[in-house]
Motif scaffolding. Structure first.
Motif, short mmCIF file in Angstrom:
data_model
loop_
_atom_site.label_atom_id
_atom_site.label_comp_id
_atom_site.label_asym_id
_atom_site.label_seq_id
_atom_site.Cartn_x
_atom_site.Cartn_y
_atom_site.Cartn_z
N GLU A 236 0.82 -1.22 0.00
CA GLU A 236 0.00 0.00 0.00
C GLU A 236 0.85 1.27 0.00
OE1 GLU A 236 -3.03 0.07 3.01
OE2 GLU A 236 -4.19 -1.51 2.06
N GLY A 239 -0.91 3.33 -3.43
CA GLY A 239 -2.33 3.63 -3.32
C GLY A 239 -3.26 2.66 -4.01
N MET A 242 -4.99 0.15 -1.84
CA MET A 242 -6.02 0.71 -0.98
C MET A 242 -7.42 0.54 -1.56
SD MET A 242 -4.23 4.19 0.46
CE MET A 242 -5.67 4.59 1.45
N THR A 249 -14.02 0.70 5.34
CA THR A 249 -13.88 1.76 6.35
C THR A 249 -15.13 1.82 7.22
OG1 THR A 249 -12.43 3.01 4.88
CG2 THR A 249 -13.45 4.21 6.69
N LYS A 322 -6.46 3.87 8.11
CA LYS A 322 -6.29 4.64 6.87
C LYS A 322 -6.38 6.14 7.11
CE LYS A 322 -9.64 2.12 5.13
NZ LYS A 322 -9.71 1.11 6.17
N GLN A 323 -6.46 6.54 8.39
CA GLN A 323 -6.56 7.95 8.76
C GLN A 323 -5.19 8.64 8.66
OE1 GLN A 323 -5.67 11.15 11.24
NE2 GLN A 323 -5.50 9.21 12.28
N LYS A 327 -7.91 13.14 8.46
CA LYS A 327 -8.83 12.72 7.40
C LYS A 327 -8.65 11.23 7.12
CE LYS A 327 -9.59 17.10 4.98
NZ LYS A 327 -9.69 17.73 3.64
N ASN A 329 -8.87 8.07 4.37
CA ASN A 329 -8.88 7.73 2.95
C ASN A 329 -10.02 6.76 2.66
OD1 ASN A 329 -6.66 9.27 2.06
ND2 ASN A 329 -5.23 7.75 2.86
N TRP A 330 -11.05 7.26 1.99
CA TRP A 330 -12.19 6.44 1.62
C TRP A 330 -12.06 5.98 0.17
CZ3 TRP A 330 -16.85 5.40 4.35
CH2 TRP A 330 -16.91 5.95 5.64
N ILE A 341 -9.51 6.87 -4.55
CA ILE A 341 -9.28 7.23 -3.16
C ILE A 341 -9.60 8.72 -2.97
CG2 ILE A 341 -7.62 7.31 -1.27
CD1 ILE A 341 -8.28 4.49 -2.29
N HIS A 342 -10.41 9.03 -1.95
CA HIS A 342 -10.71 10.40 -1.57
C HIS A 342 -10.44 10.57 -0.08
CE1 HIS A 342 -13.02 11.83 -5.22
NE2 HIS A 342 -13.01 10.52 -5.42
N SER A 343 -9.75 11.62 0.27
CA SER A 343 -9.47 11.91 1.68
C SER A 343 -10.58 12.80 2.22
CB SER A 343 -8.12 12.62 1.80
OG SER A 343 -7.78 12.82 3.14
#
Length: 352
Positions: A236, A239, A242, A249, A322-323, A327, A329-330, A341-343
Motif C-alpha cells: 500500500e 495507493g 487501498m 472503512t 487509513k486515517q 482525514k 482515505n475512503w 481514493i478520496h481523503s
C-alpha cells in the motif's frame, strides 16, 4: 487442479485451486523447504472436518506435527491468543525453519500470519482457507494482523505466505450464513473489476452456493483480480492496493459495534459508500442503484443497524488505520470498475 502465481520477486508464491482430497497439498508442502516440523493452527470444528486427515497424512510422512486450536470469532485475533501461540511455539522448540499451517477462515489466517511474521523475526507459513471469504480475499496478499483497543487489524504486518491452497470441497461444510457472508468480498471484486464480472454476479449472485458449478471459476476470478493489485502495490505504498478497502472503512466499524460477520459488514459498507458517492456527485444514480440492488439480491444485510450509536461509529472511523492528519482515505465509487481514493473528514460523511 488449477494454479495462479502472485509475482512479488523473492516473495512470490502459488495459489493452488483444488476440488478433491486435502492430500493434494502434500507435494507442495514437501517442495517448500526441508523442514519436517510444522504446526497446524485451526479451530475445533474446522480441525474436526478437515484438519485431522491432514494431521494423519503429515504424521505418516514423518513430519513432527503439532496442533494449536484457537477459539471461534474475532476474540482469537487478540494479544492474548497471539501470546498463547508464541508460548506454544517456544515450548515445542519451533525454530526459524519450522512451518505454520493456517487451516481456517480469516481469523485463523490473520492470527497465524501475524505470528509467523513476528516469531523469530519471521518463519514460513501457508494458508489453507476454509471459508468463501478467506478463499477469495484474506488468505491472499499477505496482510496479517490482530485487533487491539477495539479497532480491527490495527496491529499487523505485510508478510506473504509461501503457498495458498484453496479446496472448494471445504466450503460444503460451512453453515449457510457463513458461506453467504463471503459474498460481500466477492461483490467487492465485481465492482473493482468492472462490468463483465459485475454483470455476471448481478445475474447469478442469488444462486451461488457451495455446490454451484461456477464456484471454482468465481474464486479464481477474485484471486486473479487481487493478485494483479497486490503485484502493483504489495504494501500500500502507491495507493492502488487501498482500493481493496472498498466497503471496509464503514464496514470495519459496523463489524466492531454490532458483531456482524466481516463479509456482512462489508456489504453494508459498500451500500453506504454507493450512497455517499452518489450524494457527493461522483456516482450516477442508476449506477448506485445497480450496486445496492446487487447487495440486496445476494441476501446480505445492507442497512446500517439502527442500534448503532452514530457518535461511536464516527469515533471508530476516526481511529481507522487509513486515517492521515485528521482525514480518512475512503474508497469512493465513480462507477462500476472505476473506484478512487478520496481523503474525507468526518464532517463530510453523514450517516445515510
Amino acid at each position: 487442479m488449477d494454479r495462479l502465481q502472485i509475482g512479488l520477486g523473492q516473495n512470490s508464491y502459488d495459489i493452488i485451486l483444488a476440488s478433491s482430497a486435502i492430500s493434494e497439498i502434500i507435494p507442495h508442502i514437501e517442495n517448500l523447504h526441508d523442514t519436517k516440523k510444522c504446526c497446524i493452527v485451526s479451530q475445533n470444528n474446522i480441525f474436526k472436518y478437515h484438519g485431522l486427515e491432514l494431521f494423519k497424512i503429515l504424521k505418516s510422512l514423518g513430519y513432527d506435527v503439532n496442533i494449536h486450536i484457537v477459539p471461534d470469532g474475532e476474540k482469537a485475533k487478540s494479544i492474548k491468543y497471539c501470546r498463547n501461540l508464541f508460548d506454544f511455539l517456544l515450548a515445542k522448540n519451533y525454530d526459524r525453519h519450522s512451518l505454520l499451517i493456517a487451516l481456517g477462515g480469516g481469523v485463523v489466517g490473520d492470527l497465524t500470519g501475524f505470528v509467523a511474521a513476528t516469531y523469530m523475526r519471521g518463519i514460513p507459513y501457508i494458508q489453507i482457507p476454509t471459508t468463501l471469504l478467506s478463499a477469495v480475499d484474506s488468505s491472499v496478499g499477505g496482510k496479517t494482523g490482530i485487533n487491539f483497543g477495539g479497532i480491527k487489524n490495527i496491529v499487523g504486518a505485510f508478510y506473504q505466505p509461501k503457498l495458498v491452497f484453496i479446496n472448494t470441497e471445504f466450503l460444503k461444510t460451512l453453515p449457510e450464513a457463513e458461506f453467504k457472508a463471503g459474498l460481500g468480498e466477492v461483490i467487492k471484486y465485481g465492482i473493482l473489476d468492472g462490468k463483465n464480472f459485475f454483470n455476471e454476479l448481478s445475474e447469478k449472485v442469488n444462486i451461488i452456493n457451495p455446490t454451484y458449478e461456477g464456484l471454482p471459476a468465481l474464486i479464481k476470478s477474485c484471486c486473479e483480480i487481487k493478485a494483479r493489485i497486490v503485484e502493483e502495490d504489495e504494501k500500500e505504498l502507491t495507493g492502488s492496493r487501498m482500493l481493496l478497502n472498498l466497503g471496509h472503512t464503514m464496514g470495519h466499524s459496523i463489524e466492531v459495534l454490532t458483531g456482524l460477520r466481516h463479509g456482512e459488514a462489508v456489504g453494508v459498507g459498500i451500500v453506504y459508500v454507493a450512497k455517499l458517492s452518489k450524494n457527493l456527485g461522483y456516482l450516477k444514480k442508476d449506477e448506485a442503484k445497480r450496486i445496492i440492488d446487487l447487495i440486496k439480491k445476494s441476501g446480505l444485510p445492507w442497512e446500517i443497524p439502527t442500534c448503532i450509536n452514530q457518535q461511536s461509529l464516527l469515533e471508530l472511523i476516526e481511529k481507522d488505520k487509513k486515517q492521515i492528519r485528521g482525514k480518512v482515505n475512503w474508497v469512493i465509487l465513480h462507477g462500476v470498475g472505476d473506484v478512487r481514493i478520496h481523503s474525507l473528514a468526518n464532517s463530510e460523511i453523514p450517516i445515510i
